[in-house]
Design a protein around this motif. Sequence first.
Motif, PDB file in Angstrom:
ATOM      1  N   SER A 284       0.827  -1.213   0.000  1.00 62.53           N
ATOM      2  CA  SER A 284       0.000   0.000   0.000  1.00 62.53           C
ATOM      3  C   SER A 284       0.856   1.255   0.000  1.00 62.53           C
ATOM      4  O   SER A 284       1.662   1.477   0.907  1.00 62.53           O
ATOM      5  CB  SER A 284      -0.917  -0.002   1.226  1.00 62.53           C
ATOM      6  OG  SER A 284      -1.659  -1.205   1.288  1.00 62.53           O
ATOM      7  N   GLN A 289      -5.336   2.723  -0.012  1.00 62.24           N
ATOM      8  CA  GLN A 289      -5.021   1.410  -0.563  1.00 62.24           C
ATOM      9  C   GLN A 289      -4.939   0.360   0.536  1.00 62.24           C
ATOM     10  O   GLN A 289      -5.364  -0.784   0.352  1.00 62.24           O
ATOM     11  CB  GLN A 289      -3.712   1.477  -1.343  1.00 62.24           C
ATOM     12  CG  GLN A 289      -3.817   2.255  -2.644  1.00 62.24           C
ATOM     13  CD  GLN A 289      -2.494   2.342  -3.376  1.00 62.24           C
ATOM     14  OE1 GLN A 289      -1.438   1.993  -2.835  1.00 62.24           O
ATOM     15  NE2 GLN A 289      -2.533   2.813  -4.610  1.00 62.24           N
ATOM     16  N   LEU A 290      -4.410   0.739   1.687  1.00 55.16           N
ATOM     17  CA  LEU A 290      -4.339  -0.190   2.815  1.00 55.16           C
ATOM     18  C   LEU A 290      -5.742  -0.561   3.279  1.00 55.16           C
ATOM     19  O   LEU A 290      -6.048  -1.748   3.502  1.00 55.16           O
ATOM     20  CB  LEU A 290      -3.555   0.441   3.958  1.00 55.16           C
ATOM     21  CG  LEU A 290      -3.553  -0.335   5.281  1.00 55.16           C
ATOM     22  CD1 LEU A 290      -2.839  -1.669   5.118  1.00 55.16           C
ATOM     23  CD2 LEU A 290      -2.895   0.497   6.381  1.00 55.16           C
TER      24      LEU A 290
END
Length: 325
Positions: A284, A289-290
Amino acid sequence: MDYAHLGRSGLLVSKVGLGCMNFGDATGEQEAFTVMDRAVELGVNFFDTADVYGGPQRPDMEKGFGTSEEIIGRWLKKSGRRDDIVLATKAYQPMGLGPNDRRLSAYHLKRACEASLRRLQTDHIDLYQMHHVDRATPFEEIWQAMEQLIAEGKITYVGSSNFAGWDVATAQLKAEARHLLGLVSEQSLYNLTNRAIEQELIPALKHFGVGLIPWSPLAMGMLAGKREGEKTVRRAALGERFTAFADRLNAYEALCSELGHTPAEVAQAWLLHRPIVSTLIAGSRTVGQLEAAVEALNVRLDADALDELDRIWPGPGEAPQSYAW
């Protein structure tokens, strides 16, 4: 967050791990700090890096070398979170211009481990991984070095990365001869578009009780799906590779739409449904994104969905039945 044992070890790791390869390169230090803070909040306890991460992977470049570890080290010092994470790093890649500044000799492993500890600002590495197989160095020498590092308290577990099935078998048999636990994990390229390791590596991991840590779960963004108003992420950069998979990708994205989940979520959920997978590497670059990677834990794929994914992205089968009677 869901947790699983790292291979046959007693160590529990989050099913989604944080890949820190982009720290110092695509992700600046302050953003990396924010990503790591959020990871801990989400229950992510597995942080993966390598001595070479953080910039161009060439020892003659003036900057970037070891930067990912340095950023993690400064975050550990600032946050005081060392005991909240399972810290994994790797050695093998060139870290200097000298002939022994690379690979897996006992000479290099000792120095590489101590250099990583300095950059990470910690006294121990929880999972020390061989970044690639080194067939020029006997496993007797490698395990002697690892055994010494364990005895000194500098590392706790040993893993491999980018090994073939017979490399895992050879390494494990040599470790057993020394009465060592040996490998607890193998980190490999594995995703819906690339299932080659199902033929021989995964059967070897199952046999020896070694957990799988897939990297590139989204196939360099190919499985990330579409952003509104844009082409599929990185399709232009993938060029011929995307063209070769175009029909499959269209079918895949249509299936994901029917399932009510994004292609990225389904791709990572498919990995999380594989019993051999201990944790997957979410590389990420941002908090968003994580969080999207962690959301994959909430995706449940039934037998019909899994069968359809196998139809779209068929695997090679398990050796030797895959190529012999």
